[in-house]
Design a protein around this motif. Structure first.
Motif, PDB file in Angstrom:
ATOM      1  N   ILE A  76       0.866  -1.156  -0.075  1.00  0.00           N
ATOM      2  CA  ILE A  76      -0.231  -0.013   0.088  1.00  0.00           C
ATOM      3  C   ILE A  76       0.865   1.272  -0.046  1.00  0.00           C
ATOM      4  O   ILE A  76       1.887   1.358   0.810  1.00  0.00           O
ATOM      5  CB  ILE A  76      -0.831  -0.189   1.212  1.00  0.00           C
ATOM      6  N   ILE A  77       0.478   2.083  -0.759  1.00  0.00           N
ATOM      7  CA  ILE A  77       1.420   3.452  -0.999  1.00  0.00           C
ATOM      8  C   ILE A  77       0.278   4.577  -0.718  1.00  0.00           C
ATOM      9  O   ILE A  77      -0.652   4.922  -1.243  1.00  0.00           O
ATOM     10  CB  ILE A  77       1.999   3.602  -2.259  1.00  0.00           C
ATOM     11  N   ASN A  78       0.817   5.446   0.275  1.00  0.00           N
ATOM     12  CA  ASN A  78      -0.569   6.380   1.120  1.00  0.00           C
ATOM     13  C   ASN A  78      -0.026   7.752   0.478  1.00  0.00           C
ATOM     14  O   ASN A  78       0.845   8.235   1.097  1.00  0.00           O
ATOM     15  CB  ASN A  78      -0.389   6.409   2.334  1.00  0.00           C
ATOM     16  N   PHE A  79      -0.387   8.354  -0.638  1.00  0.00           N
ATOM     17  CA  PHE A  79      -0.260   9.529  -0.953  1.00  0.00           C
ATOM     18  C   PHE A  79      -1.456  10.456  -0.762  1.00  0.00           C
ATOM     19  O   PHE A  79      -1.286  11.890  -0.825  1.00  0.00           O
ATOM     20  CB  PHE A  79      -0.271   9.503  -2.570  1.00  0.00           C
ATOM     21  N   ALA A  80      -2.489   9.803  -0.368  1.00  0.00           N
ATOM     22  CA  ALA A  80      -3.720  10.794  -0.076  1.00  0.00           C
ATOM     23  C   ALA A  80      -3.594  11.921   0.998  1.00  0.00           C
ATOM     24  O   ALA A  80      -2.968  11.413   2.192  1.00  0.00           O
ATOM     25  CB  ALA A  80      -5.087  10.045   0.292  1.00  0.00           C
ATOM     26  N   ALA A  81      -3.868  13.165   0.695  1.00  0.00           N
ATOM     27  CA  ALA A  81      -3.644  13.950   1.804  1.00  0.00           C
ATOM     28  C   ALA A  81      -4.423  15.406   1.330  1.00  0.00           C
ATOM     29  O   ALA A  81      -4.379  15.357   0.135  1.00  0.00           O
ATOM     30  CB  ALA A  81      -2.118  14.406   2.104  1.00  0.00           C
ATOM     31  N   GLU A  82      -4.522  16.205   2.333  1.00  0.00           N
ATOM     32  CA  GLU A  82      -4.609  17.605   2.017  1.00  0.00           C
ATOM     33  C   GLU A  82      -3.108  18.097   1.763  1.00  0.00           C
ATOM     34  O   GLU A  82      -2.528  17.711   2.972  1.00  0.00           O
ATOM     35  CB  GLU A  82      -5.570  18.504   2.958  1.00  0.00           C
ATOM     36  N   SER A  83      -2.748  18.911   0.851  1.00  0.00           N
ATOM     37  CA  SER A  83      -1.378  19.239   0.619  1.00  0.00           C
ATOM     38  C   SER A  83      -0.702  20.662   0.447  1.00  0.00           C
ATOM     39  O   SER A  83       0.188  20.551   0.455  1.00  0.00           O
ATOM     40  CB  SER A  83      -0.882  18.330  -0.599  1.00  0.00           C
ATOM     41  N   HIS A  84      -1.996  21.435   0.730  1.00  0.00           N
ATOM     42  CA  HIS A  84      -1.702  22.770   0.408  1.00  0.00           C
ATOM     43  C   HIS A  84      -1.451  23.851   1.533  1.00  0.00           C
ATOM     44  O   HIS A  84      -2.348  23.737   2.332  1.00  0.00           O
ATOM     45  CB  HIS A  84      -2.510  23.436  -0.841  1.00  0.00           C
ATOM     46  N   VAL A  85      -0.160  24.359   1.912  1.00  0.00           N
ATOM     47  CA  VAL A  85      -0.090  25.152   3.194  1.00  0.00           C
ATOM     48  C   VAL A  85      -0.813  26.196   3.240  1.00  0.00           C
ATOM     49  O   VAL A  85      -1.395  26.424   4.402  1.00  0.00           O
ATOM     50  CB  VAL A  85       1.510  25.322   3.224  1.00  0.00           C
ATOM     51  N   ASP A  86      -1.165  27.134   2.293  1.00  0.00           N
ATOM     52  CA  ASP A  86      -2.022  28.027   2.435  1.00  0.00           C
ATOM     53  C   ASP A  86      -3.298  27.792   2.795  1.00  0.00           C
ATOM     54  O   ASP A  86      -3.917  28.385   3.630  1.00  0.00           O
ATOM     55  CB  ASP A  86      -1.854  29.022   1.247  1.00  0.00           C
ATOM     56  N   ARG A  87      -3.997  26.675   2.020  1.00  0.00           N
ATOM     57  CA  ARG A  87      -5.209  26.153   2.359  1.00  0.00           C
ATOM     58  C   ARG A  87      -5.440  25.732   4.031  1.00  0.00           C
ATOM     59  O   ARG A  87      -6.295  25.886   4.773  1.00  0.00           O
ATOM     60  CB  ARG A  87      -5.667  25.016   1.609  1.00  0.00           C
ATOM     61  N   SER A  88      -4.391  25.269   4.474  1.00  0.00           N
ATOM     62  CA  SER A  88      -4.267  24.544   5.932  1.00  0.00           C
ATOM     63  C   SER A  88      -4.216  25.820   6.881  1.00  0.00           C
ATOM     64  O   SER A  88      -4.782  25.808   8.066  1.00  0.00           O
ATOM     65  CB  SER A  88      -2.935  23.691   6.201  1.00  0.00           C
ATOM     66  N   ILE A  89      -3.672  26.876   6.429  1.00  0.00           N
ATOM     67  CA  ILE A  89      -3.656  28.267   7.298  1.00  0.00           C
ATOM     68  C   ILE A  89      -5.104  28.795   7.117  1.00  0.00           C
ATOM     69  O   ILE A  89      -5.617  28.999   8.381  1.00  0.00           O
ATOM     70  CB  ILE A  89      -2.607  29.272   6.796  1.00  0.00           C
ATOM     71  N   ALA A  90      -5.699  28.830   5.911  1.00  0.00           N
ATOM     72  CA  ALA A  90      -7.087  29.415   6.107  1.00  0.00           C
ATOM     73  C   ALA A  90      -8.183  28.480   6.377  1.00  0.00           C
ATOM     74  O   ALA A  90      -9.007  28.948   7.026  1.00  0.00           O
ATOM     75  CB  ALA A  90      -7.516  29.335   4.548  1.00  0.00           C
ATOM     76  N   GLY A  91      -7.988  27.019   6.557  1.00  0.00           N
ATOM     77  CA  GLY A  91      -8.698  26.141   7.246  1.00  0.00           C
ATOM     78  C   GLY A  91      -8.258  24.917   7.447  1.00  0.00           C
ATOM     79  O   GLY A  91      -8.282  23.949   6.746  1.00  0.00           O
ATOM     80  N   PRO A  92      -7.543  24.593   8.703  1.00  0.00           N
ATOM     81  CA  PRO A  92      -6.911  23.257   8.976  1.00  0.00           C
ATOM     82  C   PRO A  92      -7.853  22.202   9.233  1.00  0.00           C
ATOM     83  O   PRO A  92      -7.204  20.953   9.253  1.00  0.00           O
ATOM     84  CB  PRO A  92      -6.271  23.574  10.536  1.00  0.00           C
ATOM     85  N   GLN A  93      -9.262  22.112   9.295  1.00  0.00           N
ATOM     86  CA  GLN A  93      -9.942  20.881   9.581  1.00  0.00           C
ATOM     87  C   GLN A  93      -9.684  19.908   8.722  1.00  0.00           C
ATOM     88  O   GLN A  93      -9.715  18.853   8.953  1.00  0.00           O
ATOM     89  CB  GLN A  93     -11.531  21.598   9.878  1.00  0.00           C
ATOM     90  N   ASP A  94     -10.124  20.041   7.430  1.00  0.00           N
ATOM     91  CA  ASP A  94      -9.605  19.056   6.486  1.00  0.00           C
ATOM     92  C   ASP A  94      -8.572  18.469   6.524  1.00  0.00           C
ATOM     93  O   ASP A  94      -8.377  17.100   6.371  1.00  0.00           O
ATOM     94  CB  ASP A  94     -10.109  19.514   5.054  1.00  0.00           C
ATOM     95  N   PHE A  95      -7.356  19.052   7.013  1.00  0.00           N
ATOM     96  CA  PHE A  95      -5.987  18.499   7.119  1.00  0.00           C
ATOM     97  C   PHE A  95      -6.065  17.648   8.194  1.00  0.00           C
ATOM     98  O   PHE A  95      -5.391  16.464   8.074  1.00  0.00           O
ATOM     99  CB  PHE A  95      -5.052  19.600   7.223  1.00  0.00           C
ATOM    100  N   VAL A  96      -6.714  17.977   9.325  1.00  0.00           N
ATOM    101  CA  VAL A  96      -6.742  16.939  10.573  1.00  0.00           C
ATOM    102  C   VAL A  96      -7.432  15.780   9.915  1.00  0.00           C
ATOM    103  O   VAL A  96      -7.277  14.520  10.390  1.00  0.00           O
ATOM    104  CB  VAL A  96      -7.388  17.661  11.815  1.00  0.00           C
ATOM    105  N   HIS A  97      -8.635  15.774   9.390  1.00  0.00           N
ATOM    106  CA  HIS A  97      -9.498  14.892   8.898  1.00  0.00           C
ATOM    107  C   HIS A  97      -8.829  13.831   7.987  1.00  0.00           C
ATOM    108  O   HIS A  97      -8.813  12.511   8.181  1.00  0.00           O
ATOM    109  CB  HIS A  97     -10.607  15.170   8.249  1.00  0.00           C
ATOM    110  N   THR A  98      -8.171  14.321   6.874  1.00  0.00           N
ATOM    111  CA  THR A  98      -7.820  13.583   5.910  1.00  0.00           C
ATOM    112  C   THR A  98      -6.166  12.892   6.345  1.00  0.00           C
ATOM    113  O   THR A  98      -5.819  11.755   6.455  1.00  0.00           O
ATOM    114  CB  THR A  98      -7.568  13.960   4.679  1.00  0.00           C
ATOM    115  N   ASN A  99      -5.249  13.756   6.745  1.00  0.00           N
ATOM    116  CA  ASN A  99      -3.861  13.727   7.107  1.00  0.00           C
ATOM    117  C   ASN A  99      -3.767  12.776   8.310  1.00  0.00           C
ATOM    118  O   ASN A  99      -3.009  11.927   8.408  1.00  0.00           O
ATOM    119  CB  ASN A  99      -3.054  14.780   7.075  1.00  0.00           C
ATOM    120  N   VAL A 100      -4.630  13.038   9.397  1.00  0.00           N
ATOM    121  CA  VAL A 100      -4.373  12.322  10.641  1.00  0.00           C
ATOM    122  C   VAL A 100      -5.505  11.130  10.637  1.00  0.00           C
ATOM    123  O   VAL A 100      -4.815   9.920  10.795  1.00  0.00           O
ATOM    124  CB  VAL A 100      -4.547  13.302  11.738  1.00  0.00           C
TER     125      VAL A 100
END
Ligand code: NAD
Ligand code: DAU
Length: 353
Positions: A76-100
């Protein structure tokens, strides 16, 4: 069979093409098709050429279990993520959901699947987690590049969620003996990168007559890794990497953002000159800096060269020429991905400048 998550995005889709081209493996590709995922990136692939696409989310435990049972991947190779730093600054929630949480669900399903394999299959199974140099924080100009022993010090919400996912992966090896490997790479560039990131944004804004935004003084430094080199490194890690290890992957190409943007403008000046005869560099505009902007990233990629024998093939000069040419040749792709929601993001992100 190899299970890829996030294979409709930039690096994932390049990796799917790489695997199909270079190996006889088949791919099952789970992607949620967020704004960054695009089936156009996979348009030339179907089941006849060893690619199965599943529209789904890595947080969906049932989908993951069903897919593992049905396709019985050897890796299994895990590429799935929210990947854009600026979007994480504007709204971190999706990053916690997908990345973590997403990485946790994938790890959890994969560990249960791996536990039930026979001895030989269990020994051969690998889980490769694709991560970033941003987990190490920032460097001063004279600091040595990041090695795998550098302490974690993530500075953006994006980096923090990637760091959390790396720690989960690490814990699954140490606690359960689950054969996971993490790779931490530097800034990728090349075909099919979404034009919110510096290089494709610069190309697109240049060609559409818009200003090319440089955050702060533009002397921030990144190490640039051509995406095809990254794909070769991941394949080598899959085949020869040691479970439980971490490998840093970089291009040995440190550049300031101004150097990068100037190089792009210079290539465009030659390949598609402005009608008024002036340089695209005239469109460069200094704008408000990114909050918490990391000053410098640099990767020491000597471990992967020593232990696995991988080294990048492209210089920045050769890679950036290929990249600019790809965007010039694929304006329909750009038009497709920059319609709709993309415009809303750009208007919001650059509104004050
Ligand atoms: P990307 O944003 O282009 O693609 C991400 C893909 O993941 C998209 O296709 C998206 O639809 C999919 N996705 C998002 N959430 C999902 C979910 N919950 N379930 C299933 N699929 C989901 O990203 P990229 O630039 O290709 O990055 C790929 C990986 O490499 C990421 O893990 C990123 O953190 C890492 N990375 C990227 C870079 C870079 O320079 N691009 C550098 C270092 C590390
Ligand atoms: O280092 C690896 C990381 O590289 C990955 O983990 C991330 O997923 C990937 O997005 C990338 O992060 P960066 O923040 O470095 O990439 P980005 O292209 O957004 O920005 C590169 C540099 O350019 C950074 O210093 C910010 C600057 N920049 C970016 C944009 C979008 C500008 O000056 N102007 C801009 O408009």
């Amino acid at each position: 069979m190899i299970l890829i998550s996030g294979g409709a995005g930039f690096i994932g889709s390049n990796f799917v093409h790489h695997l199909i081209r270079k190996t006889s493996d088949s791919v099952v590709n789970i992607d949620a098709l967020t704004y960054a995922g695009n089936l156009r990136n996979l348009a030339d692939l179907d089941e006849a050429n060893r690619h199965v696409f599943l529209h789904g989310d890595i947080r969906d435990a049932q989908l993951l279990r069903d897919t593992l049972t049905r396709y019985r991947p050897k890796a299994i190779i895990n590429f799935a993520a929210e990947s854009h730093v600026d979007r994480s600054i504007a709204g971190p929630q999706d990053f916690v959901h997908t990345n973590v949480l997403g990485t946790f669900q994938l790890l959890s399903a994969a560990k249960d699947y791996w536990t039930a394999l026979n001895n030989q299959e269990r020994d051969q199974f690998r889980f490769i987690h694709i991560s970033t140099d941003e987990v190490y924080g920032t460097l001063h100009v004279n600091d040595a590049p990041f090695t795998e022993r550098h302490a974690y010090s993530p500075n953006s919400p994006y980096a923090a969620t990637k760091a959390a996912s790396d720690h989960l992966v690490r814990s699954y090896f140490h606690t359960y003996g689950f054969p996971a490997i993490t790779t931490n790479c530097s800034n990728n560039y090349g075909a099919r990168q979404f034009p919110e990131k510096l290089i494709p944004l610069c190309i697109n804004n240049a060609l559409t007559g818009k200003s090319i935004p440089i955050y702060g003084d533009g002397n921030q430094i990144r190490d640039w890794l051509y995406v095809d080199d990254h794909c070769a490194a991941i394949q080598a890690t899959l085949e020869q990497g040691t479970p439980g290890e971490v490998y840093n992957i970089g291009g040995w190409n440190e550049k300031t953002n101004l150097e990068v943007v100037s190089a792009v403008c210079g290539i465009l000046d030659n390949q598609k000159p402005r009608v008024d005869g002036r340089s695209y560099a005239d469109q460069i505009t200094f704008v408000r800096d990114r909050p918490g902007h990391d000053r410098r990233y640099a990767i020491d990629a000597s471990k992967i060269e020593r232990e696995i024998g991988w080294r990048p093939a492209e210089t920045f000069d050769t890679g950036i020429r290929k990249t600019v040419q790809w965007y010039l040749d694929n304006q329909a792709w750009v038009a497709d991905v920059t319609s709709g929601a993309y415009r809303q993001w750009i208007n919001k992100q650059y509104a004050d400048n």
